[in-house]
Design an enzyme around this catalytic site. Structure first.
Site, PDB file in Angstrom:
ATOM      1  N   LYS A  71       1.675   5.921  21.576  1.00 37.23           N
ATOM      2  CA  LYS A  71       1.962   7.244  21.391  1.00 37.23           C
ATOM      3  C   LYS A  71       1.023   7.825  20.266  1.00 37.23           C
ATOM      4  O   LYS A  71       0.726   7.105  18.998  1.00 37.23           O
ATOM      5  CB  LYS A  71       3.309   7.467  20.492  1.00 37.23           C
ATOM      6  CG  LYS A  71       3.622   8.939  20.234  1.00 37.23           C
ATOM      7  CD  LYS A  71       4.291   9.791  21.557  1.00 37.23           C
ATOM      8  CE  LYS A  71       4.335  11.219  21.244  1.00 37.23           C
ATOM      9  NZ  LYS A  71       3.135  12.060  21.353  1.00 37.23           N
ATOM     10  N   LYS A  95       2.838   4.100  11.517  1.00 28.42           N
ATOM     11  CA  LYS A  95       3.675   5.232  11.341  1.00 28.42           C
ATOM     12  C   LYS A  95       4.998   5.077  12.392  1.00 28.42           C
ATOM     13  O   LYS A  95       6.077   5.151  11.745  1.00 28.42           O
ATOM     14  CB  LYS A  95       2.855   6.493  11.973  1.00 28.42           C
ATOM     15  CG  LYS A  95       2.794   7.572  10.931  1.00 28.42           C
ATOM     16  CD  LYS A  95       2.032   8.874  11.669  1.00 28.42           C
ATOM     17  CE  LYS A  95       0.797   8.665  11.191  1.00 28.42           C
ATOM     18  NZ  LYS A  95      -0.284   9.689  11.908  1.00 28.42           N
ATOM     19  N   LYS A 107      -4.096   6.642  20.314  1.00 25.07           N
ATOM     20  CA  LYS A 107      -4.952   7.799  19.980  1.00 25.07           C
ATOM     21  C   LYS A 107      -6.086   8.123  20.881  1.00 25.07           C
ATOM     22  O   LYS A 107      -6.509   7.120  21.363  1.00 25.07           O
ATOM     23  CB  LYS A 107      -5.682   7.530  18.526  1.00 25.07           C
ATOM     24  CG  LYS A 107      -5.791   8.778  17.741  1.00 25.07           C
ATOM     25  CD  LYS A 107      -4.618   9.426  17.134  1.00 25.07           C
ATOM     26  CE  LYS A 107      -4.769  10.560  15.886  1.00 25.07           C
ATOM     27  NZ  LYS A 107      -3.900  10.812  15.048  1.00 25.07           N
ATOM     28  N   THR A 191       4.920  18.328  11.013  1.00 26.90           N
ATOM     29  CA  THR A 191       4.287  17.671   9.989  1.00 26.90           C
ATOM     30  C   THR A 191       4.200  18.159   8.701  1.00 26.90           C
ATOM     31  O   THR A 191       4.487  17.241   7.689  1.00 26.90           O
ATOM     32  CB  THR A 191       2.793  17.374  10.643  1.00 26.90           C
ATOM     33  OG1 THR A 191       2.651  17.003  11.880  1.00 26.90           O
ATOM     34  CG2 THR A 191       1.965  16.240   9.876  1.00 26.90           C
ATOM     35  N   ASN A 222      -3.434  22.397  11.630  1.00 25.20           N
ATOM     36  CA  ASN A 222      -1.915  22.248  11.983  1.00 25.20           C
ATOM     37  C   ASN A 222      -1.118  21.863  10.866  1.00 25.20           C
ATOM     38  O   ASN A 222       0.280  21.976  10.740  1.00 25.20           O
ATOM     39  CB  ASN A 222      -1.811  21.046  13.040  1.00 25.20           C
ATOM     40  CG  ASN A 222      -2.672  21.476  14.265  1.00 25.20           C
ATOM     41  OD1 ASN A 222      -2.854  22.819  14.740  1.00 25.20           O
ATOM     42  ND2 ASN A 222      -3.179  20.450  14.917  1.00 25.20           N
ATOM     43  N   SER A 350       7.712  14.886  17.753  1.00 25.26           N
ATOM     44  CA  SER A 350       7.078  14.408  19.140  1.00 25.26           C
ATOM     45  C   SER A 350       8.039  13.569  19.835  1.00 25.26           C
ATOM     46  O   SER A 350       8.365  13.991  21.332  1.00 25.26           O
ATOM     47  CB  SER A 350       5.842  13.767  19.001  1.00 25.26           C
ATOM     48  OG  SER A 350       4.788  14.687  18.799  1.00 25.26           O
TER      49      SER A 350
HETATM   50  N1  GLU Z   1      -1.497  13.454  15.510  1.00 29.47           N
HETATM   51  C1  GLU Z   1      -0.161  13.452  14.891  1.00 29.47           C
HETATM   52  C2  GLU Z   1      -0.478  12.103  14.123  1.00 29.47           C
HETATM   53  O1  GLU Z   1      -1.647  11.931  13.514  1.00 29.47           O
HETATM   54  C3  GLU Z   1       0.845  13.514  15.756  1.00 29.47           C
HETATM   55  C4  GLU Z   1       1.015  12.553  16.775  1.00 29.47           C
HETATM   56  C5  GLU Z   1       2.161  12.675  17.882  1.00 29.47           C
HETATM   57  O2  GLU Z   1       2.845  13.387  17.692  1.00 29.47           O
HETATM   58  O3  GLU Z   1       2.157  11.444  18.747  1.00 29.47           O
HETATM   59  O4  GLU Z   1       0.586  11.612  13.651  1.00 29.47           O
END
Ligand code: GLU
Length: 417
Positions: A71, A95, A107, A191, A222, A350
């Protein structure tokens, strides 16, 4: 002094290495975690408005799926490169494990400058990217989301393209979608909400009243724009903000609602009359209580860490502080809410979005926010326990929680022989 720790991939490897050693785990844990399971580099051809064909380079990295499907977001930025995406995927693994989400880390990104593309070009590029990676992503495989310079509209084009290719609506493919096609309430704010929640808790423990704090925010996308808005509405004095072209400073505080409206109309912050222009570098060194770096990697380095005046750095960006800078901040007594916790509210909501898509049952905003705070609080408590047990920084403690969970999963799955 030159900072030798600017390559984020090397940094991510080093963090896992230290965690495995501190916990006394099998060497195999580090051997598996030190590089991604899979790294895809794809050519993304698309048609420009003038009819010519252009080919950009895209990536998708799947780091580790011991805890569940991978994810993580998709970034559109000129500096996107394979080492950066690998590091970002590794940070997603940490995370998700820290927050107790049933996901591994992934990613992706495209090396491109969205400011040079029309809306139609961004749509065609987004759809072509999905065509290029469609075989390796999916709701039970790898689930993208927004990141730097991507947004719900881009997620909508992407989920539409995937659904057309597969011949079935697959809303669980991607998160951060618009509400009307399976997005979650509270996701856009998640976030920034999580960042303020975690930072406020740490501030309270340090005897700092968040609602009266002076705050500087680097980045107005964001994460930064939402964190600034929430902090402002709580009564904090947001004295400086910035975007990639530079910043604004007003020692008596900026009306963030007014500035958000200014940015919506003008597309950037420059020219806002009720604050003075400053550079991004100056913003980081202002006399504030709390600094939110919410832009890109490697902003607080060995070169400027000594001059940081904030008492708390709440990391909204991924990887904004280098390890050398971390050590300097630690010696100065500056507390850092590490990125893997500070910005984890996004991936947590998410996860809620994906659960709602899979169950086809949608939650109220109150329910989303209540559960977000529950997940963040639990992760913070786990991190604090490791912090006390091993006497390490909050960042190292976060890695200990995550690495321990990853090791348990890999052990029971029989990967560590
Ligand atoms: N891009 C965000 C992060 O770096 C969200 C990733 C997601 O929601 O999967 O955590």
């Amino acid at each position: 002094m030159a900072d030798t720790s600017l390559n984020p991939f090397v940094r991510a490897q080093q963090s896992f290495k230290e965690a495995v050693e501190t916990l006394g785990l099998e060497a195999a844990v580090y051997e598996i975690l030190k590089q991604p399971m899979r790294t895809f580099e794809v050519a993304v051809p698309f048609v420009r408005d003038d009819g010519t064909l252009q080919v950009f380079t895209g990536y998708r990295v799947q780091h580790n799926d011991a805890l569940g499907p991978t994810k993580g977001g998709l970034r559109f930025h000129p500096d996107v490169n394979v080492d950066e995406v690998k590091a970002l995927a590794m940070w997603m693994t940490v995370k998700c494990a820290l927050l107790g989400l049933p996901y591994g880390g992934g990613k992706g990104g495209i090396a491109c400058d969205v400011d040079q593309l029309s809306e139609g070009e961004i749509e065609r590029l987004s759809r072509e990217y999905i065509r290029a990676v469609n075989l390796v992503i999916g709701p039970d495989k790898d689930i993208p989301a927004p990141d730097v310079s991507t947004n719900p509209q881009i997620m909508a084009w992407m989920v539409d393209e995937y659904s057309r290719i597969r011949g079935e609506n697959t809303f669980g493919l991607i998160t951060g979608k618009p509400l009307v096609i399976g997005g979650s309430r509270g996701r856009v704010e998640a976030t920034g909400h999580g960042l303020v929640f975690a930072t406020r808790q740490l501030a309270t423990e340090m005897g700092i009243d968040f609602a009266r704090a002076r705050i500087a925010v680097q980045g107005f996308g964001n994460v930064g724009s939402v964190a600034a808005t929430i902090a402002y509405r709580m009564g904090a004095s947001v004295v400086a903000v910035s975007d990639k072209d530079g910043g604004l400073y007003n020692a008596s505080g900026i009306d963030i609602d007014d500035l958000v409206e200014y940015k919506r109309v003008n597309r950037n912050l420059a020219g806002y009359a009720k604050a003075e222009p400053i550079t991004n570098a100056q913003l980081l060194e202002l006399p504030v209580d709390i600094l939110f770096p919410a832009a890109l990697e490697n902003q607080i380095t060995a070169d400027n860490a000594l001059r940081i005046q904030a008492r708390i750095v709440g990391e909204g960006a991924n990887g904004p502080t280098t390890p050398e800078a971390d050590a300097i901040l630690f010696d100065k007594g500056v507390m850092v809410v590490p990125d893997v916790l500070g910005n984890a509210g996004g991936v947590t909501v998410s996860y809620f979005e994906w659960v709602q898509n899979q169950s086809r049952f949608y939650w109220s905003e109150e329910e989303v926010n209540h559960r977000l705070e529950e997940y963040m609080s639990r992760a913070m408590a786990d991190m604090h326990r490791m912090h006390e047990r091993f006497g390490v920084t909050l960042r190292k403690a976060a890695y200990l929680v995550a690495t321990d969970r990853l090791a348990q999963a890999m052990r029971v799955r029989g990967w560590l022989k």
